[in-house]
Design a protein around this motif. Structure first.
Motif, PDB file in Angstrom:
ATOM      1  N   ALA A 105       0.813  -1.216   0.000  1.00 36.47           N
ATOM      2  CA  ALA A 105       0.000   0.000   0.000  1.00 36.47           C
ATOM      3  C   ALA A 105       0.843   1.261   0.000  1.00 36.47           C
ATOM      4  O   ALA A 105       0.464   2.277  -0.593  1.00 36.47           O
ATOM      5  N   GLU A 106       2.007   1.208   0.675  1.00 35.13           N
ATOM      6  CA  GLU A 106       2.821   2.408   0.812  1.00 35.13           C
ATOM      7  C   GLU A 106       3.678   2.696  -0.421  1.00 35.13           C
ATOM      8  O   GLU A 106       4.353   3.732  -0.482  1.00 35.13           O
ATOM      9  N   ALA A 107       3.649   1.809  -1.405  1.00 37.45           N
ATOM     10  CA  ALA A 107       4.378   2.029  -2.662  1.00 37.45           C
ATOM     11  C   ALA A 107       3.621   1.291  -3.767  1.00 37.45           C
ATOM     12  O   ALA A 107       4.086   0.287  -4.301  1.00 37.45           O
ATOM     13  N   ALA A 159       4.198   2.798  10.763  1.00 43.05           N
ATOM     14  CA  ALA A 159       4.975   3.942  10.281  1.00 43.05           C
ATOM     15  C   ALA A 159       4.669   4.273   8.825  1.00 43.05           C
ATOM     16  O   ALA A 159       5.016   5.364   8.346  1.00 43.05           O
ATOM     17  N   ALA A 160       4.004   3.347   8.112  1.00 39.54           N
ATOM     18  CA  ALA A 160       3.736   3.547   6.685  1.00 39.54           C
ATOM     19  C   ALA A 160       2.274   3.875   6.389  1.00 39.54           C
ATOM     20  O   ALA A 160       1.914   4.087   5.233  1.00 39.54           O
ATOM     21  N   MET A 161       1.413   3.918   7.421  1.00 41.11           N
ATOM     22  CA  MET A 161      -0.016   4.150   7.161  1.00 41.11           C
ATOM     23  C   MET A 161      -0.269   5.496   6.495  1.00 41.11           C
ATOM     24  O   MET A 161      -1.036   5.596   5.523  1.00 41.11           O
ATOM     25  N   ALA A 162       0.358   6.546   6.997  1.00 42.44           N
ATOM     26  CA  ALA A 162       0.164   7.865   6.395  1.00 42.44           C
ATOM     27  C   ALA A 162       0.664   7.885   4.956  1.00 42.44           C
ATOM     28  O   ALA A 162       0.039   8.478   4.067  1.00 42.44           O
ATOM     29  N   THR A 163       1.785   7.207   4.717  1.00 42.26           N
ATOM     30  CA  THR A 163       2.321   7.115   3.351  1.00 42.26           C
ATOM     31  C   THR A 163       1.351   6.375   2.446  1.00 42.26           C
ATOM     32  O   THR A 163       1.136   6.760   1.289  1.00 42.26           O
ATOM     33  N   ALA A 164       0.738   5.301   2.962  1.00 40.25           N
ATOM     34  CA  ALA A 164      -0.218   4.532   2.163  1.00 40.25           C
ATOM     35  C   ALA A 164      -1.406   5.398   1.753  1.00 40.25           C
ATOM     36  O   ALA A 164      -1.897   5.316   0.616  1.00 40.25           O
ATOM     37  N   LEU A 165      -1.874   6.250   2.653  1.00 41.42           N
ATOM     38  CA  LEU A 165      -3.002   7.112   2.318  1.00 41.42           C
ATOM     39  C   LEU A 165      -2.596   8.229   1.358  1.00 41.42           C
ATOM     40  O   LEU A 165      -3.393   8.660   0.513  1.00 41.42           O
ATOM     41  N   GLU A 188      -0.361   7.675  -0.932  1.00 39.96           N
ATOM     42  CA  GLU A 188      -0.325   6.903  -2.180  1.00 39.96           C
ATOM     43  C   GLU A 188      -1.730   6.769  -2.766  1.00 39.96           C
ATOM     44  O   GLU A 188      -1.914   6.837  -3.982  1.00 39.96           O
ATOM     45  N   ALA A 189      -2.710   6.583  -1.881  1.00 38.31           N
ATOM     46  CA  ALA A 189      -4.089   6.518  -2.358  1.00 38.31           C
ATOM     47  C   ALA A 189      -4.463   7.804  -3.083  1.00 38.31           C
ATOM     48  O   ALA A 189      -5.076   7.781  -4.155  1.00 38.31           O
TER      49      ALA A 189
END
Length: 233
Positions: free
Chosen positions: A77-79, A102-108, A110-111
């Motif tokens: 999800a994060e990439a 640590a990657a949840m914000a990055t995943a969103l 990416e969304a």
């Protein structure tokens, strides 16, 4: 709080949005065996891409017969391995809390990148409450990651996304037996095998204690959950 399946509330909620699913390009992040992606195309989506990182789930998806307009690819999800603006609708179906905290914000973020302007992000997430959560926490206590997933969703409102729908509901979970429960949890994370091996007797006892039974004799558990739909600004 109404009692409704994840699948039904997802379809109902998406159908209530302007344009619904008809003709939309959908991405299902953390797609598991890809059956939801197939179903969304059957419900009118123009195409569906499933993204999955679990080798066990990817193997299940690839073992199914090919389906028109449905693709399952390996990724996280994060990439996301997709270009900008590749989706009109994106779904995280019980999957955001599986993204490393640590990657949840990055995943969103990416969304937001993969969605077109005005595109919809629909997230279904279990809450850290209820009989099924109590049963599962001995195998893998997700209380903290579920809380962090809710925080990550809260933080995107007004920061690239506008809230369209927010509902808490009770999701019924029905399983034939303990082995079905075991396979369900291990499919999502193979590291849980060891916990089942260590605690087999205790988990079987908890399964029997916390379960209800339906008219067909299947085991039932209630799981409070939340569905949110946000629109990319």
């Amino acid at each position: 709080m109404r009692r409704i399946s994840n699948y039904r509330i997802l379809l109902e909620t998406l159908a209530a949005q302007p344009g619904g699913l008809a003709g939309r390009r959908v991405v299902d992040v953390g797609c598991g065996d890809g059956r939801l992606a197939r179903s969304l195309v059957e419900q009118g989506a123009a195409s569906a891409i499933g993204i999955e990182c679990s080798p066990r789930q990817l193997a299940k998806a690839r073992a199914l017969p090919p389906a028109a307009a449905v693709t399952v690819i390996e990724g996280v999800a994060e990439a996301m391995p997709l270009p900008d603006g590749a989706a009109d609708v994106m779904v995280f179906f019980n999957s955001l809390h599986h993204v490393p905290p640590a990657a949840m914000a990055t995943a969103l973020r990416e969304a937001a990148r993969v969605l077109v302007p005005g595109g919809l992000l629909c997230v279904c997430e279990p809450l850290a409450a209820g009989p099924f959560f109590e049963l599962c926490r001995s195998v893998d206590d997700e209380g903290e990651v579920r809380r962090l997933a809710q925080e990550a969703l809260r933080d995107v409102i007004g920061h690239g996304f506008a809230l369209e729908h927010d509902e808490t509901y009770c999701r019924p979970i029905v399983m034939a037996d303990f082995e079905t429960f075991r396979e369900r949890l291990v499919s999502a994370n193979a590291e849980r095998d060891a916990a089942f091996a260590r605690q087999d007797a205790d988990l079987r006892a908890a399964f029997a204690r916390l379960a209800g039974r339906d008219a067909d004799g299947a085991y039932t558990f209630d799981q409070p959950a939340r569905i949110m739909v946000v629109r990319r600004a």
